[in-house]
Design a protein around this motif. Sequence first.
Motif, PDB file in Angstrom:
ATOM      1  N   VAL A 749       0.827  -1.207   0.000  1.00  0.00           N
ATOM      2  CA  VAL A 749       0.000   0.000   0.000  1.00  0.00           C
ATOM      3  C   VAL A 749       0.860   1.255   0.000  1.00  0.00           C
ATOM      4  O   VAL A 749       0.533   2.244  -0.661  1.00  0.00           O
ATOM      5  N   THR A 750       1.984   1.233   0.706  1.00  0.00           N
ATOM      6  CA  THR A 750       2.828   2.426   0.806  1.00  0.00           C
ATOM      7  C   THR A 750       3.571   2.693  -0.486  1.00  0.00           C
ATOM      8  O   THR A 750       3.576   3.812  -1.003  1.00  0.00           O
ATOM      9  N   GLN A 751       4.202   1.663  -1.057  1.00  0.00           N
ATOM     10  CA  GLN A 751       5.035   1.850  -2.232  1.00  0.00           C
ATOM     11  C   GLN A 751       4.259   1.733  -3.539  1.00  0.00           C
ATOM     12  O   GLN A 751       4.729   2.183  -4.584  1.00  0.00           O
ATOM     13  N   GLY A 752       3.082   1.098  -3.477  1.00  0.00           N
ATOM     14  CA  GLY A 752       2.304   0.916  -4.696  1.00  0.00           C
ATOM     15  C   GLY A 752       2.869  -0.123  -5.635  1.00  0.00           C
ATOM     16  O   GLY A 752       2.473  -0.200  -6.791  1.00  0.00           O
ATOM     17  N   ALA A 753       3.828  -0.917  -5.168  1.00  0.00           N
ATOM     18  CA  ALA A 753       4.483  -1.923  -6.004  1.00  0.00           C
ATOM     19  C   ALA A 753       4.006  -3.308  -5.598  1.00  0.00           C
ATOM     20  O   ALA A 753       3.708  -3.566  -4.428  1.00  0.00           O
ATOM     21  N   VAL A 754       3.975  -4.218  -6.574  1.00  0.00           N
ATOM     22  CA  VAL A 754       3.606  -5.599  -6.309  1.00  0.00           C
ATOM     23  C   VAL A 754       4.837  -6.344  -5.815  1.00  0.00           C
ATOM     24  O   VAL A 754       5.902  -6.286  -6.437  1.00  0.00           O
ATOM     25  N   ARG A 755       4.696  -7.012  -4.696  1.00  0.00           N
ATOM     26  CA  ARG A 755       5.830  -7.728  -4.108  1.00  0.00           C
ATOM     27  C   ARG A 755       5.388  -9.116  -3.670  1.00  0.00           C
ATOM     28  O   ARG A 755       4.184  -9.393  -3.529  1.00  0.00           O
ATOM     29  N   GLN A 756       6.378  -9.964  -3.450  1.00  0.00           N
ATOM     30  CA  GLN A 756       6.132 -11.305  -2.932  1.00  0.00           C
ATOM     31  C   GLN A 756       6.770 -11.425  -1.558  1.00  0.00           C
ATOM     32  O   GLN A 756       7.908 -10.983  -1.353  1.00  0.00           O
ATOM     33  N   TYR A 757       6.035 -12.036  -0.622  1.00  0.00           N
ATOM     34  CA  TYR A 757       6.504 -12.186   0.753  1.00  0.00           C
ATOM     35  C   TYR A 757       6.503 -13.679   1.098  1.00  0.00           C
ATOM     36  O   TYR A 757       5.435 -14.299   1.163  1.00  0.00           O
ATOM     37  N   PRO A 758       7.682 -14.274   1.295  1.00  0.00           N
ATOM     38  CA  PRO A 758       7.704 -15.686   1.722  1.00  0.00           C
ATOM     39  C   PRO A 758       6.958 -15.855   3.042  1.00  0.00           C
ATOM     40  O   PRO A 758       7.137 -15.079   3.984  1.00  0.00           O
ATOM     41  N   LEU A 759       6.127 -16.868   3.095  1.00  0.00           N
ATOM     42  CA  LEU A 759       5.301 -17.075   4.289  1.00  0.00           C
ATOM     43  C   LEU A 759       6.148 -17.346   5.527  1.00  0.00           C
ATOM     44  O   LEU A 759       5.767 -16.951   6.640  1.00  0.00           O
ATOM     45  N   HIS A 760       7.311 -17.985   5.355  1.00  0.00           N
ATOM     46  CA  HIS A 760       8.103 -18.310   6.538  1.00  0.00           C
ATOM     47  C   HIS A 760       8.756 -17.069   7.145  1.00  0.00           C
ATOM     48  O   HIS A 760       9.312 -17.126   8.243  1.00  0.00           O
ATOM     49  N   ARG A 761       8.705 -15.929   6.422  1.00  0.00           N
ATOM     50  CA  ARG A 761       9.248 -14.687   6.969  1.00  0.00           C
ATOM     51  C   ARG A 761       8.167 -13.789   7.562  1.00  0.00           C
ATOM     52  O   ARG A 761       8.459 -12.713   8.055  1.00  0.00           O
ATOM     53  N   ILE A 762       6.929 -14.202   7.489  1.00  0.00           N
ATOM     54  CA  ILE A 762       5.820 -13.439   8.092  1.00  0.00           C
ATOM     55  C   ILE A 762       5.617 -13.947   9.512  1.00  0.00           C
ATOM     56  O   ILE A 762       5.287 -15.114   9.727  1.00  0.00           O
ATOM     57  N   THR A 763       5.826 -13.063  10.476  1.00  0.00           N
ATOM     58  CA  THR A 763       5.713 -13.479  11.879  1.00  0.00           C
ATOM     59  C   THR A 763       4.313 -13.289  12.429  1.00  0.00           C
ATOM     60  O   THR A 763       3.937 -13.929  13.410  1.00  0.00           O
ATOM     61  N   SER A 764       3.517 -12.399  11.842  1.00  0.00           N
ATOM     62  CA  SER A 764       2.123 -12.237  12.269  1.00  0.00           C
ATOM     63  C   SER A 764       1.351 -11.571  11.146  1.00  0.00           C
ATOM     64  O   SER A 764       1.934 -10.867  10.301  1.00  0.00           O
ATOM     65  N   ALA A 765       0.054 -11.792  11.115  1.00  0.00           N
ATOM     66  CA  ALA A 765      -0.812 -11.209  10.093  1.00  0.00           C
ATOM     67  C   ALA A 765      -2.141 -10.844  10.727  1.00  0.00           C
ATOM     68  O   ALA A 765      -2.643 -11.549  11.609  1.00  0.00           O
ATOM     69  N   SER A 766      -2.706  -9.701  10.285  1.00  0.00           N
ATOM     70  CA  SER A 766      -3.985  -9.225  10.819  1.00  0.00           C
ATOM     71  C   SER A 766      -4.833  -8.695   9.683  1.00  0.00           C
ATOM     72  O   SER A 766      -4.313  -8.135   8.702  1.00  0.00           O
ATOM     73  N   LEU A 767      -6.134  -8.864   9.801  1.00  0.00           N
ATOM     74  CA  LEU A 767      -7.051  -8.238   8.872  1.00  0.00           C
ATOM     75  C   LEU A 767      -7.164  -6.751   9.203  1.00  0.00           C
ATOM     76  O   LEU A 767      -7.181  -6.366  10.370  1.00  0.00           O
ATOM     77  N   VAL A 768      -7.199  -5.913   8.175  1.00  0.00           N
ATOM     78  CA  VAL A 768      -7.337  -4.470   8.376  1.00  0.00           C
ATOM     79  C   VAL A 768      -8.816  -4.119   8.345  1.00  0.00           C
ATOM     80  O   VAL A 768      -9.523  -4.424   7.381  1.00  0.00           O
ATOM     81  N   GLU A 769      -9.272  -3.478   9.415  1.00  0.00           N
ATOM     82  CA  GLU A 769     -10.674  -3.073   9.486  1.00  0.00           C
ATOM     83  C   GLU A 769     -10.840  -1.707   8.861  1.00  0.00           C
ATOM     84  O   GLU A 769     -10.021  -0.809   9.058  1.00  0.00           O
ATOM     85  N   SER A 770     -11.891  -1.547   8.096  1.00  0.00           N
ATOM     86  CA  SER A 770     -12.154  -0.257   7.441  1.00  0.00           C
ATOM     87  C   SER A 770     -12.819   0.702   8.425  1.00  0.00           C
ATOM     88  O   SER A 770     -13.359   0.298   9.437  1.00  0.00           O
TER      89      SER A 770
END
Length: 770
Positions: A749-770
């Motif tokens: 969202v910040t950079q506006g670029a499409v990126r790939q994130y390896p799942l093993h490097r994600i330590t936590s994930a949350s849904l963003v509430e509108s």
Amino acid sequence: MRLPERGPRSVAYTVVRVPGPTLIDWLRAQDDQTLAVLLVARPDLATPPPPDTTVLAARAATRASVTRAAEGLDTFTLAVLDALVVADADKEPVSVARVVEVVGADAGEARVRDGLDVLVRLALAWGTDELSVVPAAREAGGLFPAGLGRSSPPLDDVDLPGMLADLPEAERRMLTTLAHGSPLGRTKDAGVSVPLEQARTPVQRLLAMGLLLRRDAETVELPRQVALAIRGNSPLGTVRLTEPTMNTRQHKVSTVDATGAGEALEFLRRAESLVKAWSTEPPPVLKSGGLGVRDLRRVARELDTDERGAGLVVETLFGAGMVADSSAATSPEWLPTTLVDPWLVSTPATQWATLASAWLDLPRLPGLAGARDAKDKVLAPLSDDLRRPPAPTERRRILSTLAELRGGTGVSPDDLAALMAWRAPRRGGRLRDEIVRWTLAEATALGLVALGASTGAGRALLEDGPAAAAKRMADSMPEPLDHVLVQADLTVVAPGPLEPGLAADMAAVADVESAGSATVYRVTESSVRRALDVGRTAEELHDLFRTRSRTPVPQGLTYLIDDVARRHGRLRGGTATSFLRCDDPVLLSEVAAHPAAARLELRKIAPTVLVSPVPLADVLEELRGAGFAPAAEDSLGQVLDLRPTGLRLPAPARPRRATVSALAPERALAMVEQLRAGDVAAGTRRGRTVSLTGGTGAADTAATLALLREAIERNNQVWIDFVDSRGVASQRVVDPFRVGGGVLEGRDVTQGAVRQYPLHRITSASLVES
């Protein structure tokens, strides 16, 4: 005189001040380039990379970081910072006009604004027309910024200049002393509180008048208003707001370079002499580490210099890895390493560049040797007590300042120390001025500085490195000579540096009697025998002096060589462990009858042969001491050189070069991108969260996949904690497109670029509430 009582005012005003932006708000409002410049200028803020602007602002406001940043400020910029603190800019924003007023009218608004720009660029202050500073600036500046004490509210509406003019001389002098120094004073009268009419001493009267404040029973403090009234047009006191000028001396560049080359050659001679001396007689290592006082004095005598000069040679060789502690369990010694051998056969310019660059990056202060620490212990060369990691940075800063001057411009150490003190008054500690003097003295001994000016080789070493410096020094060094001057007293004068081959020949056949720009050798019976011992013949020695001497060869030298050669080698030795043979049975019988034969356990196995179980080198040494002149031979009867080559240690690991902790601009811009992403993530409302920390692995991964797939189906953004390949943690808000194959793909969202994130490097994930 009593202070007028302050009665009630007829009109009361209520001032409503709109608070200025905080440091966090100001940082967030800056563009990426400004933040990148800040991270480069203050690299401690980037270690580790800050996840968001809040963390960046918190680090920038710490006392340690503010102190570190202030160490690089010059006296005028520090005066501007002190003016902001005096004006209480750490409590509420102050105008530029107020800062100019505190700094002093002589400074000028334009120059004050330049100082403010520096402070703003370093985030020590922020704002445009009204500026604020971090509270830590008051702590970093000491207890009394600009030497001013606390304010005294009862003095706000008092005509202080008039009161001060009416004071007796003794009391006015006391206040003036406190105004231009520390605002605190110690006195036994501080504990006595009496009315003005009963006051008997100046302190009692000043306390009664409110011109001094009581801190405790023995301490008084000068109020800020009184100090400012005494200082008049210089509110910050005796601070020198202009850079001091140096008295310079102009020399020819060629003269400076030639003088520096001469010093470099002398330093190389001393370094070679030390290596040769320690190869045969290494000094012991002190129990506490380092080189003993007696050993240092011995080195100084052998090198024909003082103890400080000897210590510099020792420390430089140590820094180059050519001298090391043997680390023996019983009797450790200081020994040359294997790095010495290739260095000894290098060209003089290359030898010099090796030592000069080692000294420049030496994380130690050789000048401290001989001083005493807090426990009155003498600091020894080569000990850990001399280690100072900031030393290379300070050394480069001092030499770079000297190199800024026009070529051939010389200055005195005191003038340069005063300039360096003005440019960075909070840097260097109590040894600040001494480090400048030590650096100049050591650089002069190495040929980096000569006649108080930077040499061409010194500039090249700072700007382009050792290779360029070696080339420049080679151009400055005199051409090697191919001749010597033989004197009638059997001395040989080398009026300059000799060619390598000729220098080796002279070292073999003569002893150095005095060294310097012109080296004096002396030819003796033992030196001629030494040349014959290594395989030289009498004819070769005659030819050496006949072809290389610009003066006639005296008959005494010819007779000496012939006489020694006639006796030399008549007695030959071998190994049996070793043997002696001689064509003259009478001479061999004389040897066998000598008392030394019993010690050597010599026995005759033929009329012309003796054998011994003692090593050949020991046999020859013993017989030479008894007055004989034996020579060693190999299996073919050729003369052997059995002199020891010297003790050596394995070369240690190369010492790590001291480097300035600098942040590349590209890396700084990447950190700014992370800051922006962290700010966006911090401002989002998070809903259901899945964390991998402390989980069981598989279950957490399944839960993460389920959450990410749910976000894709609902077209919802996700907030992730992510650790990149360098181990740097950051936060991202992502529009997820696809998840699978161990990878989350989405738009940052910040950079506006499409990126790939390896799942093993994600330590936590949350849904963003509108």
